[in-house]
Design an enzyme around this catalytic site. Sequence first.
Site, PDB file in Angstrom:
ATOM      1  N   SER A 269       0.635  15.113   8.703  1.00  0.00           N
ATOM      2  CA  SER A 269       0.251  15.651   7.400  1.00  0.00           C
ATOM      3  C   SER A 269       0.451  17.154   7.344  1.00  0.00           C
ATOM      4  O   SER A 269       0.211  17.860   8.318  1.00  0.00           O
ATOM      5  CB  SER A 269      -1.216  15.351   7.093  1.00  0.00           C
ATOM      6  OG  SER A 269      -1.563  15.938   5.853  1.00  0.00           O
TER       7      SER A 269
ATOM      8  N   LYS B 277       3.652   7.624  -3.998  1.00  0.00           N
ATOM      9  CA  LYS B 277       4.545   6.923  -3.071  1.00  0.00           C
ATOM     10  C   LYS B 277       3.857   5.710  -2.439  1.00  0.00           C
ATOM     11  O   LYS B 277       4.387   5.090  -1.555  1.00  0.00           O
ATOM     12  CB  LYS B 277       5.014   7.874  -1.981  1.00  0.00           C
ATOM     13  CG  LYS B 277       6.042   8.874  -2.463  1.00  0.00           C
ATOM     14  CD  LYS B 277       6.634   9.618  -1.290  1.00  0.00           C
ATOM     15  CE  LYS B 277       7.258  10.927  -1.736  1.00  0.00           C
ATOM     16  NZ  LYS B 277       7.054  11.990  -0.744  1.00  0.00           N
TER      17      LYS B 277
ATOM     18  N   HIS C 232     -23.094 -21.265  -7.035  1.00  0.00           N
ATOM     19  CA  HIS C 232     -22.729 -20.531  -5.809  1.00  0.00           C
ATOM     20  C   HIS C 232     -23.934 -20.178  -4.967  1.00  0.00           C
ATOM     21  O   HIS C 232     -23.787 -19.545  -3.932  1.00  0.00           O
ATOM     22  CB  HIS C 232     -21.960 -19.255  -6.194  1.00  0.00           C
ATOM     23  CG  HIS C 232     -20.615 -19.551  -6.789  1.00  0.00           C
ATOM     24  ND1 HIS C 232     -19.614 -20.206  -6.119  1.00  0.00           N
ATOM     25  CD2 HIS C 232     -20.115 -19.294  -8.013  1.00  0.00           C
ATOM     26  CE1 HIS C 232     -18.544 -20.336  -6.890  1.00  0.00           C
ATOM     27  NE2 HIS C 232     -18.824 -19.789  -8.058  1.00  0.00           N
TER      28      HIS C 232
ATOM     29  N   ARG D 153      22.124   9.743  10.824  1.00  0.00           N
ATOM     30  CA  ARG D 153      23.203   8.749  10.701  1.00  0.00           C
ATOM     31  C   ARG D 153      24.422   9.364  10.008  1.00  0.00           C
ATOM     32  O   ARG D 153      24.315  10.414   9.348  1.00  0.00           O
ATOM     33  CB  ARG D 153      22.698   7.555   9.888  1.00  0.00           C
ATOM     34  CG  ARG D 153      22.357   7.938   8.463  1.00  0.00           C
ATOM     35  CD  ARG D 153      21.781   6.817   7.650  1.00  0.00           C
ATOM     36  NE  ARG D 153      21.464   7.282   6.288  1.00  0.00           N
ATOM     37  CZ  ARG D 153      21.040   6.493   5.335  1.00  0.00           C
ATOM     38  NH1 ARG D 153      20.872   5.190   5.558  1.00  0.00           N
ATOM     39  NH2 ARG D 153      20.759   6.977   4.127  1.00  0.00           N
TER      40      ARG D 153
ATOM     41  N   LYS E 238      -4.289   8.148   8.440  1.00  0.00           N
ATOM     42  CA  LYS E 238      -3.387   8.938   7.596  1.00  0.00           C
ATOM     43  C   LYS E 238      -3.442   8.396   6.168  1.00  0.00           C
ATOM     44  O   LYS E 238      -3.436   9.152   5.197  1.00  0.00           O
ATOM     45  CB  LYS E 238      -1.963   8.890   8.116  1.00  0.00           C
ATOM     46  CG  LYS E 238      -0.917   9.543   7.189  1.00  0.00           C
ATOM     47  CD  LYS E 238      -1.238  10.980   6.881  1.00  0.00           C
ATOM     48  CE  LYS E 238      -0.137  11.734   6.206  1.00  0.00           C
ATOM     49  NZ  LYS E 238      -0.008  11.567   4.747  1.00  0.00           N
TER      50      LYS E 238
ATOM     51  N   HIS F  56      -6.535   9.555   4.732  1.00  0.00           N
ATOM     52  CA  HIS F  56      -6.322  10.992   4.437  1.00  0.00           C
ATOM     53  C   HIS F  56      -5.704  11.122   3.058  1.00  0.00           C
ATOM     54  O   HIS F  56      -6.162  11.901   2.212  1.00  0.00           O
ATOM     55  CB  HIS F  56      -5.383  11.608   5.478  1.00  0.00           C
ATOM     56  CG  HIS F  56      -4.806  12.928   5.077  1.00  0.00           C
ATOM     57  ND1 HIS F  56      -3.726  13.066   4.209  1.00  0.00           N
ATOM     58  CD2 HIS F  56      -5.168  14.190   5.404  1.00  0.00           C
ATOM     59  CE1 HIS F  56      -3.463  14.347   4.021  1.00  0.00           C
ATOM     60  NE2 HIS F  56      -4.320  15.042   4.723  1.00  0.00           N
ATOM     61  N   ASN F  57      -4.692  10.319   2.790  1.00  0.00           N
ATOM     62  CA  ASN F  57      -4.027  10.397   1.481  1.00  0.00           C
ATOM     63  C   ASN F  57      -4.925   9.914   0.352  1.00  0.00           C
ATOM     64  O   ASN F  57      -4.865  10.426  -0.757  1.00  0.00           O
ATOM     65  CB  ASN F  57      -2.722   9.606   1.508  1.00  0.00           C
ATOM     66  CG  ASN F  57      -1.629  10.381   2.204  1.00  0.00           C
ATOM     67  OD1 ASN F  57      -1.897  11.126   3.152  1.00  0.00           O
ATOM     68  ND2 ASN F  57      -0.405  10.246   1.730  1.00  0.00           N
TER      69      ASN F  57
ATOM     70  N   GLU G 291      -7.082  12.704  -0.354  1.00  0.00           N
ATOM     71  CA  GLU G 291      -6.203  13.688  -1.001  1.00  0.00           C
ATOM     72  C   GLU G 291      -6.056  13.385  -2.489  1.00  0.00           C
ATOM     73  O   GLU G 291      -6.162  14.275  -3.337  1.00  0.00           O
ATOM     74  CB  GLU G 291      -4.851  13.649  -0.299  1.00  0.00           C
ATOM     75  CG  GLU G 291      -3.720  14.434  -0.917  1.00  0.00           C
ATOM     76  CD  GLU G 291      -2.400  14.086  -0.226  1.00  0.00           C
ATOM     77  OE1 GLU G 291      -2.275  14.351   0.987  1.00  0.00           O
ATOM     78  OE2 GLU G 291      -1.496  13.542  -0.884  1.00  0.00           O
TER      79      GLU G 291
END
Length: 620
Positions: free
Chosen positions: A288, A417, A602, A188, A343, A346-347, A350
């Site tokens: 990755s 992240k 319960h 952009r 993915k 995967h993280n 990781e």
Amino acid sequence: MGVSGCGKSTVGKLLAQELEIPFIDGDDYHPEANIKKMASGQALNDADRKGWLETLNDLAKQQLSKEGCVIACSALKQKYRDTLSQSIAHQVEWIYLSGTIAQIFERLKSRSDHFMPSTLLQSQFDTLEVPNKALHIDIGLSPEIIIKTIKNKLMIPSDFGLFGLGVMGKSLCRNLANNGFKISMFNRHVDGVEEQVAVNFKAQFSELSTAAAFDDISAFVNSLQQPRKIMLMVNAGKTIDFVIEDLLPHLSKNDILIDGGNSNYLKTKERFDYLKDKGIHFIGTGVSGGEEGALKGPSIMPSGAAEAYEDVKPFLETIAAKDQNGLPCCTYVGTEGSGHFIKMVHNGIEYVEMQLLAEVCSVLKHAGKNLDEIADILETWKETANSYLLEITVDILRKKEGDHYLVNQILDKAGNKGTGNWTTIASTQLGVPSTLIATALFARYTSFYKDERVANNEHFRITTDTTIDITINEMLEGYQFARIMNHYQGFKLISEASKSFNWDLNLSEIARIWTNGCIIRSTLMEDLVTVFKNTTNIIMDENFAAAIKAYKPSVKKVVSQCILNDVSVPCLGESIQFFNGITTANSSANMIQAQRDYFGAHTYKRIDDYGVKSHHTNWK
Ligand code: 6PG
């Protein structure tokens, strides 16, 4: 090409600007003798033209080794054109600017700075051999229309589009170009922040010489052959939706958008459905391997409509890393958001692998080893427990800044992240005990409370000068035990999701595409490729079962030593706790059931009626 006065220089300059490649005006390269001859009213002969055309041919070859060029040249006879395009004919596109003698005569009359007098115009037309292999353009059209016509007819459409030139996007562009694909690149335009990003990036790398660079979405999309394949490499989240909306008006039915970011698999499913209704295919794919992986070969985890994958398969599988058999670390994972799901897992795996390596370093430090000694120890582990993360940890331990170890200068507050967060949420939603992934995630959160930890340390910790009493082999075996638990949990999560979402995922194939290119590549992963051909449960594999039995005493020794010496090892500790939990035939959960029934009625199942009926007791 064309007779003098047909507008070669004007059109040539405009076209070169539009294509962002150099313009060469053939008239600038006539030897002095030719110019004098023409100015004196004499026509050039073939001999006069030969040297001139050979000079232009050399220029063309030089430019073709870079990004090409536009050359304006009369090239009236076919043999002139043959000389100019000698040995590069397959890379030359001829454009013939065609007009009547009256049209051109009028133009020449109004021109003062040109050495070709109009009286020679007739000789030009007499010499002209109209080319049959050329795009004929009527010079009656405006220059703008001429340029647009040329572009539409001659522009070789790009095979593949890359939208978003961040770190990963740029590396993927270079990878695609290095593999011979003609690509279009878009970034952009943001005044003062992101300007000419694609053009400047293209200029930086020779492998991008045939790539087209854009900051205009319409031009970018129109430069792609249909069905268009556009890979989005932009931040996960709302940005993807904004980009989709910006692209939609320019797309055609059956075009394919590929989201290569770390997007949430649930959002990918929504986008898949949203775009399906608009006739656009949406492929969510994990990518990755970081910047280096994207450049040299990432692990790629695409999912979506199978027929759409067939269109993008040649690109993704070519640029992907290769496994030990030379097969691409890219496979059609399944439908909807399954690619982004794996993915995400995967993280998660990781996170745990990274946490375990951090804990190993911490334990060995408390066992009296300095960083160089720890690096030497981990170096030896490459023989039996190698992985990308082990390799980079050794490098990190050895990295110095002056006389200091750089890693010791780094603030011990771990960021994230969000992908490990999503994996933990998915585990809880699916009811799968991915306890190690959650532990690794929460270990990062604990690390974030640095000030609180420092205050607590002064208040509660009595520094003990005892060192942890373990052998290096016990540490290695404890590490390996926890890694097996990590991979067991990670693939169990994938397996459970596959059943819940009817994705029919192939665990062996997933392990295979994780044997290279990705962050969690390892020799353990290579072993799993075969294991998953026979079972979905790692610890039921005889070799892994034997390893777990062999390593268990070590992990217990290491963890107990850490507890006795107040060394925090959340994932090493959880690995044995989880294993003991998953291997306990009769657990304490009956007490939980009784408590729940006591205060919440319960109900509970009974072992003596095989759990068929639900029971409630008035416990008072
Ligand atoms: C990869 C990495 C990549 C990214 C992670 C970092 O597979 O190439 O996992 O996706 O570096 O998102 O994750 P955190 O920032 O959450 O640690």
